[in-house]
Structure formats: C-alpha cells, structure tokens
Design a protein around this motif. Structure first.
Motif, PDB file in Angstrom:
ATOM      1  N   UNK A  61       0.828  -1.214   0.000  1.00  0.00           N
ATOM      2  CA  UNK A  61       0.000   0.000   0.000  1.00  0.00           C
ATOM      3  C   UNK A  61       0.861   1.263   0.000  1.00  0.00           C
ATOM      4  N   UNK A  62       2.166   1.056   0.256  1.00  0.00           N
ATOM      5  CA  UNK A  62       3.113   2.166   0.236  1.00  0.00           C
ATOM      6  C   UNK A  62       4.113   2.025  -0.923  1.00  0.00           C
TER       7      UNK A  62
ATOM      8  N   UNK B  16       4.327  -5.562  -8.255  1.00  0.00           N
ATOM      9  CA  UNK B  16       4.989  -6.037  -9.476  1.00  0.00           C
ATOM     10  C   UNK B  16       4.744  -5.041 -10.605  1.00  0.00           C
ATOM     11  N   UNK B  17       5.531  -3.976 -10.610  1.00  0.00           N
ATOM     12  CA  UNK B  17       5.400  -2.963 -11.650  1.00  0.00           C
ATOM     13  C   UNK B  17       6.048  -3.436 -12.942  1.00  0.00           C
ATOM     14  N   UNK B  18       5.403  -3.104 -14.047  1.00  0.00           N
ATOM     15  CA  UNK B  18       5.987  -3.329 -15.379  1.00  0.00           C
ATOM     16  C   UNK B  18       6.136  -1.951 -16.029  1.00  0.00           C
ATOM     17  N   UNK B  19       7.368  -1.446 -16.020  1.00  0.00           N
ATOM     18  CA  UNK B  19       7.652  -0.108 -16.522  1.00  0.00           C
ATOM     19  C   UNK B  19       8.302  -0.239 -17.893  1.00  0.00           C
TER      20      UNK B  19
ATOM     21  N   UNK C 266      -0.643   7.913  -1.189  1.00  0.00           N
ATOM     22  CA  UNK C 266      -0.945   6.647  -1.866  1.00  0.00           C
ATOM     23  C   UNK C 266       0.218   6.333  -2.794  1.00  0.00           C
ATOM     24  N   UNK C 267       0.295   5.088  -3.235  1.00  0.00           N
ATOM     25  CA  UNK C 267       1.411   4.682  -4.097  1.00  0.00           C
ATOM     26  C   UNK C 267       1.253   5.286  -5.483  1.00  0.00           C
TER      27      UNK C 267
ATOM     28  N   UNK D 215      -0.795  -5.688 -11.887  1.00  0.00           N
ATOM     29  CA  UNK D 215      -2.043  -6.433 -11.720  1.00  0.00           C
ATOM     30  C   UNK D 215      -2.554  -6.366 -10.279  1.00  0.00           C
ATOM     31  N   UNK D 216      -1.820  -5.661  -9.408  1.00  0.00           N
ATOM     32  CA  UNK D 216      -2.182  -5.614  -7.996  1.00  0.00           C
ATOM     33  C   UNK D 216      -2.759  -4.244  -7.636  1.00  0.00           C
ATOM     34  N   UNK D 217      -3.727  -4.246  -6.771  1.00  0.00           N
ATOM     35  CA  UNK D 217      -4.321  -3.008  -6.260  1.00  0.00           C
ATOM     36  C   UNK D 217      -3.701  -2.680  -4.904  1.00  0.00           C
ATOM     37  N   UNK D 218      -3.515  -1.388  -4.660  1.00  0.00           N
ATOM     38  CA  UNK D 218      -2.938  -0.963  -3.394  1.00  0.00           C
ATOM     39  C   UNK D 218      -3.774   0.182  -2.836  1.00  0.00           C
TER      40      UNK D 218
END
Length: 559
Positions: free
Chosen positions: A400-401, A406-409, A456-457, A471-474
C-alpha cells in the motif's frame, strides 16, 4: 586314403552358380536402369519449384544447367532476404518439343505483417546430354539479378527521434560514435601499438593506458578489443593520430546524452524505449544492389518519423544526484521520484556501484531497520502491537506504500522489495537467503518515500505517457496512519539522527541501516528520494550524501 575331389567339385559348382546368379541380377538391374525413362521437362521444373519451397538451394541448383553458379546465387537470395516465409508456384508450363520447354513461376516473399513482395519470372528448359535442365540465369529466381548484382531486405527509418528531459531540454540524440579498436591480426608489435595509441588518446582519455590495453588483449586472445569510444568532436580533434598498425576505427550511430556530464542507469532503459519507438514506425525495402553499391528499390516504403520521447529525468536534479554519489568511496546510489506523477526524476550511481550493475533499480539489499516505518504503519492500521505482526502483515502494508508491487515499466527492469523466500523468479535474483529478507532497492525506498508524501502509491514511469502497469491493487492507508509516518520523519530531521539536514526547508526524512549499509529516504514538497551507501563503515554517510545532494540542488543553474 580319403578322396577330396568330390567336395571340391561341389564347392566350385556352388561358386559358379552364385556368380552366375549375381551376374544375372546385375544385368537385370542395369537393364532396369537403362530402360528407366528420363525425367521429363515438366518433372524437372516441378522438382526445382519444390526445392525452392523447401529452401533446398543445392537440390534446386542441381536442376539447372549450371548447378554451382545457381546454388551460389540462390543461397545469396535467401540469405539476403531472410524471409519469414517464401512461396514459389509454377503458373505456366509450355512444352515446345523434344528439345526445349518454357515456364513461368510466381515468387511471393513475406517479411512480416504487411511486408510482402511478389513477382513473376520465366525461364527456358533444354534437353541436354545429361537430361532436361533449366537454362540457368540469375533472373530465374529474382528480377534484375546478374552482372554482379545482389538482392537484400533492408529496414528503412526516417530521421531518429530525440529524447527530451522533464523540462523540455535535449537529453539524448543519435550521434556518431567512433570506436577505436585494437586488431591483433594486423598488429605486428602490440607493445609499440598500445603505447602509441595511449599517447594519441591521452588528451581526451588519459585513463586508458598501454598497460590496460595490453591486459585486455591478453584476456581476449586473437579477438578485436575496443580501446575507447569517442564522440565526433573528440575524434575530429584526434583524427590524424590513429594511423597506427593494428588500430581500426569503426563508426557507429549511437543514442547518447547531449550533456556528457549525465550518466545514469536510466540511459539503457531510455534507449530501449527509443528503439521500440523506431521499430514501431520503421519501413522496409527490397533492394537490388549494384556492384558499386547503388540501390535499386524493388518493394517497400520509407518509415515515417516516430514521435520524440519525453523522458521524466530532470537534468538539474540528475546532475545534483551525480555530484552526491561521487562523494562516496563505496557503492552508492540516489533515486528521486515526483510523488504527484510517479515520474522518476533522477537515478545516479558512482563508478563502484556501476561495476555491480543497475543497483539503483535492481540491487536488492537487506532492509535492516529501513522498514520500521512500514511496521509502524501496519500496527497502527490493525490496532495491534508491532511484535504481534507477521511478515505477511508487513508485506501487505508495504504494498500500500509502493513496496513489493509487481510494476511493469516500459524499458526498465526493476524491483522494489522482496519480503519472503516464497517469492521466486526475478524477485529472488539478488536475494536468495532467508536471513537477507526482507530486501529492498533504492528505487523501492524512493517509492516508499513518494507514497508517504503523496498519501498513496504513485504509478512510476520513466517516459511521460508510458506509466507502469501492475495487476495488484494498493488501497491508500488511513489518513491518521500517514500523518503518524510524516511526523516520525519530521522528528528524525529536526532532532534525530538526520539533524544535519534540519536546515533543508520542509524536509521529511528517515535514517536506516543494515549492517554496514546506510540509508536515508524522505521528501521535500513534490520531490521524494532515497539515498543508499554500501559498506559505509559506520557514521552517517547517507545523511552526509543527502546534505550534498540538497546543497547541489540549491546552486543556481550553470550558464
């Protein structure tokens, strides 16, 4: 006395009978072969077309009147075009009598989606002493061949796009790089060559010595070795100095920084984005190439110019970060992020860090107490004591921070954090032992600082308009939890271990350590950052580096 004559006569009779049978078999086989009908002209043409469809240039060449020349040309055509698919079809056959025939063939080459080249060729077939053969001419396989011409597939590009920084200033453009290469095959005296070359390049590359070049040659026996790469301006200044035995100059267009002061692990990721831009807009062409190099277009189109690239990197912040990291004698990195947008504003490493790779984005290091703020947030959010938290609780709050998502940049290989050994794949690339976990990267700690500042992130990016995907929610943490974290960071700067920085206006920050590694991460307005110093030998090296960073930022722009 035993009479052996009868047995001998029987054996002789058997041998004679066997020999006669074998002779009869040979006569029958020879008769069959002599009576076998020769392949017809149509059959030879069908076999030729079939061999082309199979890519069997040797078999196709054998059906011609000049097999060696045909095979050589056919091989060049297939190598030069390198198609995704090639299809040949017999479209017309005319029997002109017992000594000649004629056919027409359609060739279709595919080089990818929307890249097709088709044409018709024609050729004669003659009944020679060896049977029917296609009269060889290079135009049998492609138009305009012969007389030393070649055919090839070429990519076509318009003018290369430019890369601008976050302020709109030119960051990178394609320039000619001159590689000064040592070639052992043409170097009669390596000692003489390397000493002469070291003297020639000393005005612009004093650190490249004869000894370092000789070491490279010994470590790569028989191979060419690049001594130095020079920009055009430097090469022009030194151009007349490279007439040295065993020295070769190779010119290559390369995307480089307009300001040579800027070095960052973001350069290769930006090159990947730039190249993807060019690939998307690239055109194509089939050329027949004259012996003098003249190109005769046969098919294709010119690629349109791709859009220029707006990088998020801010040159002023980047240079300040570079000045900060070079103050350390051990591996060090600084990453800066804009909380409001997720733009990566700077990423700097010193030479010791570059020797280990892209540690700013992929260097997972044991977190030590760098995650104390995350533990506090998890306990406050759940209303429990910190000692009652599980690692799963800490990991969930960290996401949440901005840590552990799993970021795809686009263009950028990166990690933020790894919490448990249950994670696999890339997450475990640089942290494999349980006692190394949790592990974090400088980029991850900058994301943590940006998330606390923002509330928020943020979604990180290195090119405007190309944000990361995940694909993840924070979900954001509650306001009271975020206020507590900001208060703890303010206290750390005003009268805690980060007090050296109390003169930096509106700075929030937190010191941390893991064995001999030191961290400082925090934010000032819309700038969040993380500072990492490895093997810091005690003390507050990360705080000192942060102080240097802000002092450099406070300087007026040069010029």
């Amino acid at each position: 006395m035993v009479d052996m004559g009868i047995g001998s006569r029987k054996r002789r009779s058997y041998v004679i009978t066997l020999a006669a049978a074998l002779l009869a078999l040979v006569v029958v086989l020879a008769s069959c072969m002599l009576n076998r009908p020769e392949p017809t002209a149509r059959a030879v043409v069908d076999e030729f077309v079939s061999a082309l469809n199979d890519g069997d240039v040797a078999a196709a060449g054998e059906r011609t009147s000049y097999p060696n020349a045909a095979e050589e040309t056919l091989q060049q055509v297939f190598d030069g075009l390198d198609p995704k698919q090639a299809t040949f079809e017999l479209t017309q056959f005319m029997d002109l009598g017992p000594s000649s025939s004629f056919f027409t063939m359609t060739a279709s080459w595919n080089f990818g989606e929307g890249k097709d080249w088709s044409y018709q060729v024609q050729a004669g077939v003659r009944n020679l002493s060896v049977g029917w053969r296609i009269s060889w001419d290079p135009t049998v396989v492609a138009p305009m061949l012969g007389n030393g011409r070649l055919v090839r597939y070429d990519r076509t590009d318009a003018a290369p796009p430019l890369v601008f920084d976050n302020t709109g200033a030119l960051l990178m453009n394609e320039q000619t790089i001159n590689s000064i290469v040592l070639d052992p095959a043409t170097m009669p005296d390596p000692i003489d060559t390397t000493h002469r070359l070291a003297a020639a390049i000393a005005p612009v590359a004093p650190l490249i010595t004869a000894e370092s070049m000789l070491t490279d040659l010994r470590e790569n026996p028989g191979e060419q070795v690049t001594a130095v790469r020079l920009r055009d301006a430097d090469f022009t200044y030194l151009e007349n100095r490279f007439d040295i035995p065993g020295v070769v100059v190779v010119k290559e267009p390369t995307l480089i920084t307009a300001d040579r002061r800027i070095s960052t692990p973001l350069l290769d990721p930006l090159r990947r984005v730039w190249q993807a831009n060019r690939d998307e807009s690239a055109g194509w062409a089939v050329h027949v190439v004259e012996p003098d190099g003249t190109l005769l277009p046969q098919a294709g189109f010119q690629g349109p110019p791709g859009p220029d690239i707006a990088a998020t990197l801010d040159s002023r912040i980047q240079i300040a970060a570079i000045e900060a990291v070079v103050s350390a004698g051990t591996p060090a990195a600084v990453v800066a992020i804009q909380p409001s947008t997720g733009a990566v504003l700077a990423a700097a490493q010193n030479n010791q860090a570059f020797e280990q790779g892209s540690i700013a984005f992929e260097g997972l290091n044991p977190a030590g107490n760098a995650l104390d703020l995350v533990r506090q947030a998890a306990a406050l959010d759940r209303g429990v004591d910190e000692k009652d938290l599980s690692i799963e609780d800490v990991e969930e709050t960290a996401r949440r921070l901005g840590l552990g998502l799993d970021y795809r940049i686009p263009g950028l290989d990166q990690q933020t954090a790894v919490f448990t050994s249950a994670r696999d794949g890339m997450d475990q690339a640089m942290a494999t032992r349980d006692d190394d976990l949790p592990a974090v990267t400088p980029f991850g700690m900058a994301m943590l600082a940006a998330s606390i500042a923002r509330g928020s992130a943020p979604t990180p990016m290195i090119v405007h308009g190309q944000p990361a995907e995940t694909d993840q929610r924070a979900e954001p943490l509650p306001a009271h939890v975020l206020d507590h974290l900001r208060g703890a960071m303010r206290d750390n700067v005003t009268h805690g271990p980060g007090a050296l920085l109390r003169g930096v206006p509106d700075l929030l920050g937190m010191t941390a350590r893991s064995d001999d590694d030191r961290w400082f991460f925090g934010s000032q307005g819309d700038l969040a950052f993380a500072v990492y110093v490895a093997d810091a030998d005690g003390g507050d090296r990360a705080v000192q580096m942060t102080d240097r960073f802000f002092r450099e930022l406070a300087k007026p722009p040069a010029g």
